[in-house]
Motif scaffolding. Sequence first.
Motif, PDB file in Angstrom:
ATOM      1  N   TYR A  27       0.839  -1.206   0.000  1.00 23.71           N
ATOM      2  CA  TYR A  27       0.000   0.000   0.000  1.00 23.71           C
ATOM      3  C   TYR A  27       0.867   1.247   0.000  1.00 23.71           C
ATOM      4  O   TYR A  27       0.636   2.198  -0.751  1.00 23.71           O
ATOM      5  CB  TYR A  27      -0.917  -0.016   1.222  1.00 23.71           C
ATOM      6  CG  TYR A  27      -1.779   1.227   1.360  1.00 23.71           C
ATOM      7  CD1 TYR A  27      -3.011   1.319   0.727  1.00 23.71           C
ATOM      8  CD2 TYR A  27      -1.354   2.310   2.139  1.00 23.71           C
ATOM      9  CE1 TYR A  27      -3.804   2.453   0.851  1.00 23.71           C
ATOM     10  CE2 TYR A  27      -2.140   3.449   2.265  1.00 23.71           C
ATOM     11  CZ  TYR A  27      -3.362   3.504   1.628  1.00 23.71           C
ATOM     12  OH  TYR A  27      -4.134   4.644   1.744  1.00 23.71           O
ATOM     13  N   VAL A  28       1.898   1.271   0.847  1.00 21.33           N
ATOM     14  CA  VAL A  28       2.803   2.415   0.905  1.00 21.33           C
ATOM     15  C   VAL A  28       3.564   2.547  -0.413  1.00 21.33           C
ATOM     16  O   VAL A  28       3.736   3.651  -0.937  1.00 21.33           O
ATOM     17  CB  VAL A  28       3.765   2.276   2.095  1.00 21.33           C
ATOM     18  CG1 VAL A  28       4.807   3.388   2.079  1.00 21.33           C
ATOM     19  CG2 VAL A  28       2.986   2.299   3.411  1.00 21.33           C
ATOM     20  N   LYS A  29       4.007   1.429  -0.952  1.00 19.44           N
ATOM     21  CA  LYS A  29       4.722   1.434  -2.234  1.00 19.44           C
ATOM     22  C   LYS A  29       3.857   2.033  -3.334  1.00 19.44           C
ATOM     23  O   LYS A  29       4.309   2.896  -4.104  1.00 19.44           O
ATOM     24  CB  LYS A  29       5.132   0.008  -2.600  1.00 19.44           C
ATOM     25  CG  LYS A  29       5.819  -0.110  -3.952  1.00 19.44           C
ATOM     26  CD  LYS A  29       6.167  -1.567  -4.250  1.00 19.44           C
ATOM     27  CE  LYS A  29       6.764  -1.722  -5.633  1.00 19.44           C
ATOM     28  NZ  LYS A  29       7.076  -3.148  -5.938  1.00 19.44           N
ATOM     29  N   ASN A  30       2.613   1.620  -3.405  1.00 17.99           N
ATOM     30  CA  ASN A  30       1.706   2.162  -4.425  1.00 17.99           C
ATOM     31  C   ASN A  30       1.485   3.649  -4.234  1.00 17.99           C
ATOM     32  O   ASN A  30       1.396   4.412  -5.204  1.00 17.99           O
ATOM     33  CB  ASN A  30       0.362   1.418  -4.390  1.00 17.99           C
ATOM     34  CG  ASN A  30       0.482  -0.020  -4.868  1.00 17.99           C
ATOM     35  OD1 ASN A  30       1.406  -0.355  -5.613  1.00 17.99           O
ATOM     36  ND2 ASN A  30      -0.441  -0.867  -4.447  1.00 17.99           N
TER      37      ASN A  30
ATOM     38  N   ILE B 295       2.787   9.346  -6.902  1.00 28.12           N
ATOM     39  CA  ILE B 295       3.102  10.775  -6.983  1.00 28.12           C
ATOM     40  C   ILE B 295       3.987  11.102  -8.183  1.00 28.12           C
ATOM     41  O   ILE B 295       4.175  12.265  -8.519  1.00 28.12           O
ATOM     42  CB  ILE B 295       3.748  11.319  -5.683  1.00 28.12           C
ATOM     43  CG1 ILE B 295       5.190  10.853  -5.546  1.00 28.12           C
ATOM     44  CG2 ILE B 295       2.902  10.957  -4.472  1.00 28.12           C
ATOM     45  CD1 ILE B 295       5.947  11.569  -4.449  1.00 28.12           C
ATOM     46  N   PHE B 296       4.518  10.052  -8.830  1.00 23.97           N
ATOM     47  CA  PHE B 296       5.368  10.239  -9.998  1.00 23.97           C
ATOM     48  C   PHE B 296       4.626   9.849 -11.268  1.00 23.97           C
ATOM     49  O   PHE B 296       3.772   8.959 -11.255  1.00 23.97           O
ATOM     50  CB  PHE B 296       6.638   9.386  -9.889  1.00 23.97           C
ATOM     51  CG  PHE B 296       7.503   9.712  -8.707  1.00 23.97           C
ATOM     52  CD1 PHE B 296       8.299  10.849  -8.703  1.00 23.97           C
ATOM     53  CD2 PHE B 296       7.531   8.890  -7.591  1.00 23.97           C
ATOM     54  CE1 PHE B 296       9.104  11.154  -7.610  1.00 23.97           C
ATOM     55  CE2 PHE B 296       8.331   9.177  -6.498  1.00 23.97           C
ATOM     56  CZ  PHE B 296       9.120  10.318  -6.512  1.00 23.97           C
ATOM     57  N   TYR B 297       4.972  10.477 -12.364  1.00 24.34           N
ATOM     58  CA  TYR B 297       4.455  10.050 -13.667  1.00 24.34           C
ATOM     59  C   TYR B 297       5.014   8.676 -14.006  1.00 24.34           C
ATOM     60  O   TYR B 297       4.311   7.802 -14.497  1.00 24.34           O
ATOM     61  CB  TYR B 297       4.838  11.075 -14.738  1.00 24.34           C
ATOM     62  CG  TYR B 297       4.296  10.754 -16.119  1.00 24.34           C
ATOM     63  CD1 TYR B 297       3.006  11.157 -16.476  1.00 24.34           C
ATOM     64  CD2 TYR B 297       5.077  10.071 -17.054  1.00 24.34           C
ATOM     65  CE1 TYR B 297       2.502  10.862 -17.736  1.00 24.34           C
ATOM     66  CE2 TYR B 297       4.577   9.781 -18.307  1.00 24.34           C
ATOM     67  CZ  TYR B 297       3.302  10.187 -18.643  1.00 24.34           C
ATOM     68  OH  TYR B 297       2.798   9.901 -19.893  1.00 24.34           O
ATOM     69  N   ASP B 298       6.312   8.482 -13.752  1.00 20.86           N
ATOM     70  CA  ASP B 298       6.974   7.197 -13.947  1.00 20.86           C
ATOM     71  C   ASP B 298       7.142   6.542 -12.585  1.00 20.86           C
ATOM     72  O   ASP B 298       7.974   6.959 -11.782  1.00 20.86           O
ATOM     73  CB  ASP B 298       8.346   7.412 -14.599  1.00 20.86           C
ATOM     74  CG  ASP B 298       9.124   6.115 -14.756  1.00 20.86           C
ATOM     75  OD1 ASP B 298       8.567   5.045 -14.449  1.00 20.86           O
ATOM     76  OD2 ASP B 298      10.300   6.180 -15.183  1.00 20.86           O
ATOM     77  N   PRO B 299       6.359   5.499 -12.290  1.00 25.08           N
ATOM     78  CA  PRO B 299       6.400   4.893 -10.955  1.00 25.08           C
ATOM     79  C   PRO B 299       7.769   4.315 -10.595  1.00 25.08           C
ATOM     80  O   PRO B 299       8.067   4.133  -9.414  1.00 25.08           O
ATOM     81  CB  PRO B 299       5.331   3.792 -11.014  1.00 25.08           C
ATOM     82  CG  PRO B 299       5.091   3.556 -12.471  1.00 25.08           C
ATOM     83  CD  PRO B 299       5.361   4.850 -13.164  1.00 25.08           C
ATOM     84  N   ALA B 300       8.619   4.064 -11.578  1.00 24.27           N
ATOM     85  CA  ALA B 300       9.940   3.497 -11.294  1.00 24.27           C
ATOM     86  C   ALA B 300      10.828   4.467 -10.520  1.00 24.27           C
ATOM     87  O   ALA B 300      11.825   4.054  -9.916  1.00 24.27           O
ATOM     88  CB  ALA B 300      10.634   3.101 -12.609  1.00 24.27           C
TER      89      ALA B 300
END
Length: 255
Positions: free
Chosen positions: A136-139, A144-149
Amino acid sequence: MLFKIKRKKKYTYIEEGEGHPIVLLHGLMGGLSNFDDVLNYFSKNGYRIIIPELPLYTSTILTNKLSVFAKFVNNFLNDLGIEKATLIGNSLGGHITLITALKYPEKVHSFVLTGSSGLYEKSFGESFPKISDYEYVKNGCQSIFYDPAIATKEVVDGVYATLNDRAKALKIIYIARAAMRHNMANDLKDMNQPSLILWGKQDPVTPPEVAEEFHQKLPNSELVWIDQCGHAPMMEHPDLFNQHLQEWLGKIVTK
């Protein structure tokens, strides 16, 4: 690149380079490393770059009005012998930048807002549901980023550890509430310093209309968008961020 962390009196900070001073202010769950690329680039190109660790977890909860942190920035500048600086703030750091520019205008040469609170933001609000759930925290970090990486394991681990420290989590809630209550729309007209609004076009936390309102209400502002970018442009598109920042600084800073 690793930078040496300095400690002086009650301050923990990074300082590199010589020239016009630029002070970088991180967000509520951000840290010194958020500005690594800005520090690395500008400290080698004629600027004195300073990143203080904001006392988010050491100040007294009952006095967690954001003006406490603006006072901290002012005292920090005085103790380092800095007469005037350019402040750059991300998220809550932008909000603190605005209060500092308003309350201590003699210390602020100019300022940059990127994903700043102060008008409107989507916040954690009253509590942190599922903070013990790492996924949940990871998601949440990735969102908050356009690129989740960009939300690396190191970033997620840091946020997870902070949220699962009860004392820190409570401080975050109090500060987030203070930020939501402290709307600065009526104050912006009184800030005449040169300002740059450098914003992620897909920021989900402080969306584009926030940047547009800052631009409309700050008397001496310039608005620049970074496309395919979320809430922390200096992390997601550091090269573009530095390019736009360098161009703007070239117009307002006399070396």
